[in-house]
Design a protein around this motif. Sequence first.
Motif, PDB file in Angstrom:
ATOM      1  N   VAL A   7       0.834  -1.206   0.000  1.00  0.00           N
ATOM      2  CA  VAL A   7       0.000   0.000   0.000  1.00  0.00           C
ATOM      3  C   VAL A   7       0.867   1.253   0.000  1.00  0.00           C
ATOM      4  CG1 VAL A   7      -1.604   1.340   1.422  1.00  0.00           C
ATOM      5  CG2 VAL A   7      -2.036  -1.083   1.014  1.00  0.00           C
ATOM      6  N   GLU A   8       1.937   1.262   0.798  1.00  0.00           N
ATOM      7  CA  GLU A   8       2.846   2.410   0.819  1.00  0.00           C
ATOM      8  C   GLU A   8       3.504   2.615  -0.549  1.00  0.00           C
ATOM      9  OE1 GLU A   8       4.184   2.094   5.539  1.00  0.00           O
ATOM     10  OE2 GLU A   8       5.273   1.008   3.983  1.00  0.00           O
ATOM     11  N   THR A   9       3.877   1.522  -1.185  1.00  0.00           N
ATOM     12  CA  THR A   9       4.502   1.600  -2.504  1.00  0.00           C
ATOM     13  C   THR A   9       3.528   2.151  -3.540  1.00  0.00           C
ATOM     14  OG1 THR A   9       6.002  -0.231  -2.009  1.00  0.00           O
ATOM     15  CG2 THR A   9       5.597   0.250  -4.329  1.00  0.00           C
ATOM     16  N   LEU A  10       2.293   1.658  -3.520  1.00  0.00           N
ATOM     17  CA  LEU A  10       1.280   2.142  -4.457  1.00  0.00           C
ATOM     18  C   LEU A  10       0.937   3.601  -4.203  1.00  0.00           C
ATOM     19  CD1 LEU A  10      -1.114  -0.944  -4.574  1.00  0.00           C
ATOM     20  CD2 LEU A  10       0.523  -0.217  -6.323  1.00  0.00           C
ATOM     21  N   PHE A  11       0.894   3.991  -2.943  1.00  0.00           N
ATOM     22  CA  PHE A  11       0.620   5.389  -2.599  1.00  0.00           C
ATOM     23  C   PHE A  11       1.661   6.312  -3.230  1.00  0.00           C
ATOM     24  CE2 PHE A  11       1.626   8.978   0.203  1.00  0.00           C
ATOM     25  CZ  PHE A  11       0.390   9.629   0.245  1.00  0.00           C
ATOM     26  N   LEU A  12       2.938   5.981  -3.081  1.00  0.00           N
ATOM     27  CA  LEU A  12       4.009   6.805  -3.655  1.00  0.00           C
ATOM     28  C   LEU A  12       3.913   6.821  -5.177  1.00  0.00           C
ATOM     29  CD1 LEU A  12       6.619   8.436  -3.283  1.00  0.00           C
ATOM     30  CD2 LEU A  12       7.873   6.269  -3.297  1.00  0.00           C
TER      31      LEU A  12
END
Length: 347
Positions: A323-328
Amino acid sequence: MQLLLTLSKSDRIAGLQALLPGVMVILVIALASRFISEHYGAPAMLLALLFGISMNFLSTHDDCAPGIAFGAKTVLRFGVALLGLRISFDMIGTLGWPVVALVVAMVPVTIGFGFLVARFFGFANRFAFLSSGAVAICGASAAMAIAAIQPKDEKSDDRLVFTVVGVTLLSTAAMILYPILSQFLGFDDHKAGIYLGATIHDVAQVVGAGFSISPEAGETATLVKLLRVAMLAPVIMAATVLIHRHTTTAAEHQRPPLMPAFVVGFIALATLNSLLALPQPVLDLAASGSGWLLLASIAAVGLQTRPAEVLKVGRAAAGMLLVETLFLAVLVALALTFLPQFSTATP
């Protein structure tokens, strides 16, 4: 006095001899990982970690334990400090202020998002900072630097190993998928380079993804990624101050120094590289040396890891990293698509 000097020298020699078996194990793992990586294309960091985990019984061996502990702590700090020679103030002028502002802003925004979603996934602040910092800055290198300043507990190494494995796998997937996504979004080579450098976690995968598009995309991606690496020092400094303020008196012995020595070294070397025109062979040697030291240190971390404990970190941690990767990735794509500062193809 001479006797004291002799005893001191003998103690130093004895200390080095105690470290030698463990250091040799780490060195062999690092060499094997780099060899396989260069011949078969697998990420060297991931290989070193997995090889270390497979041999973790050595960390309990009396002969190897001191050298392995030395590799997981001291060698790591030297490797992070040497990263400073890859940074210079000239990068700001080369990239232009809009790109610099975007990259700098994404780091605290991504870390803040990590803290925000951590409660949803059932994690406290330690894993929130570790995972989001790795995603926001420079993958495995950032994870190891952040772990070095966090107060230790029984799950510290397990969280670090899971984060390193996770960001490495995500970086490898991004190296393949993000160039395709950049073309789908209609980015030119310059914008594609910015996107890749601002979103992929590890430096090696950024370089691979960028140059798979074009030399311009590769060079831009590398510069943007190095600017993200430069954010490691201020983030570590700010985190260290916060840790000092919020650590209880009973746990003060676990706190890192207010200004970690490896951060001082990072800043000093970056400043030196900015003020002096260092010979290219020196810079190449520093880059290679940093890579080897970090590779050795992650091998040592693997050797200290218990596989069963790592598996307990679970699906929630994997979901949080994703989720953090997709957010960035989404946030940078939106900025490059809709902000007028990025409407031209040159910085």
